[in-house]
Design a protein around this motif. Structure first.
Motif, PDB file in Angstrom:
ATOM      1  N   GLU A 120      -0.833  38.532   2.664  1.00  0.00           N
ATOM      2  CA  GLU A 120      -2.178  38.999   2.990  1.00  0.00           C
ATOM      3  C   GLU A 120      -3.194  37.858   2.947  1.00  0.00           C
ATOM      4  O   GLU A 120      -4.067  37.772   3.793  1.00  0.00           O
ATOM      5  CB  GLU A 120      -2.606  40.082   2.003  1.00  0.00           C
ATOM      6  N   ARG A 121      -3.088  37.017   1.919  1.00  0.00           N
ATOM      7  CA  ARG A 121      -4.053  35.943   1.719  1.00  0.00           C
ATOM      8  C   ARG A 121      -3.434  34.591   2.041  1.00  0.00           C
ATOM      9  O   ARG A 121      -2.226  34.416   1.981  1.00  0.00           O
ATOM     10  CB  ARG A 121      -4.527  35.934   0.266  1.00  0.00           C
ATOM     11  N   ALA A 122      -4.302  33.643   2.339  1.00  0.00           N
ATOM     12  CA  ALA A 122      -3.844  32.282   2.620  1.00  0.00           C
ATOM     13  C   ALA A 122      -3.380  31.614   1.334  1.00  0.00           C
ATOM     14  O   ALA A 122      -3.994  31.772   0.284  1.00  0.00           O
ATOM     15  CB  ALA A 122      -4.964  31.470   3.252  1.00  0.00           C
ATOM     16  N   SER A 123      -2.274  30.889   1.418  1.00  0.00           N
ATOM     17  CA  SER A 123      -1.786  30.094   0.287  1.00  0.00           C
ATOM     18  C   SER A 123      -2.618  28.828   0.141  1.00  0.00           C
ATOM     19  O   SER A 123      -2.720  28.273  -0.949  1.00  0.00           O
ATOM     20  CB  SER A 123      -0.324  29.709   0.502  1.00  0.00           C
ATOM     21  N   ALA A 124      -3.200  28.369   1.243  1.00  0.00           N
ATOM     22  CA  ALA A 124      -4.046  27.181   1.233  1.00  0.00           C
ATOM     23  C   ALA A 124      -5.027  27.266   2.389  1.00  0.00           C
ATOM     24  O   ALA A 124      -4.722  27.844   3.440  1.00  0.00           O
ATOM     25  CB  ALA A 124      -3.200  25.925   1.355  1.00  0.00           C
ATOM     26  N   HIS A 125      -6.209  26.701   2.203  1.00  0.00           N
ATOM     27  CA  HIS A 125      -7.217  26.611   3.259  1.00  0.00           C
ATOM     28  C   HIS A 125      -7.725  25.174   3.271  1.00  0.00           C
ATOM     29  O   HIS A 125      -8.086  24.631   2.228  1.00  0.00           O
ATOM     30  CB  HIS A 125      -8.382  27.574   3.002  1.00  0.00           C
ATOM     31  N   ARG A 126      -7.713  24.563   4.438  1.00  0.00           N
ATOM     32  CA  ARG A 126      -8.152  23.175   4.570  1.00  0.00           C
ATOM     33  C   ARG A 126      -9.050  23.044   5.800  1.00  0.00           C
ATOM     34  O   ARG A 126      -9.003  23.869   6.712  1.00  0.00           O
ATOM     35  CB  ARG A 126      -6.952  22.231   4.731  1.00  0.00           C
TER      36      ARG A 126
END
Length: 78
Positions: free
Chosen positions: A22-28
């Motif tokens: 559901e959610r991002a493991s990482a955002h860059r």
């Protein structure tokens, strides 16, 4: 083993999300930076695929991490 997708976030930047998550493991901020996080996560979980999507959402590239590649490149040039 875990598979990840790197996709454009509608609010800006790039997300690395585990397949089915559901959610991002990482955002860059940059796509290349977003690729590094799931590559390490996949390697630590025993291997997987990291699929990189373009801004249009289509898969642009796919890399097998930590396990034999079922579809290795056919290019034999050195």
């Amino acid at each position: 083993m875990a598979d990840y997708d790197v996709t454009k976030n509608l609010s800006g930047g790039w997300d690395a999300k585990r397949e089915g998550g559901e959610r991002a493991s990482a955002h860059r901020d940059r796509q290349g930076e977003a690729y590094d996080a799931p590559r390490d996560l996949a390697r630590n979980s025993g291997g997987g695929e990291v699929r990189i999507h373009g801004t249009d959402g289509k898969i642009r590239n796919s890399n097998t991490i930590g396990k034999p590649d079922p579809n290795p490149p056919r290019d034999t040039k050195h």
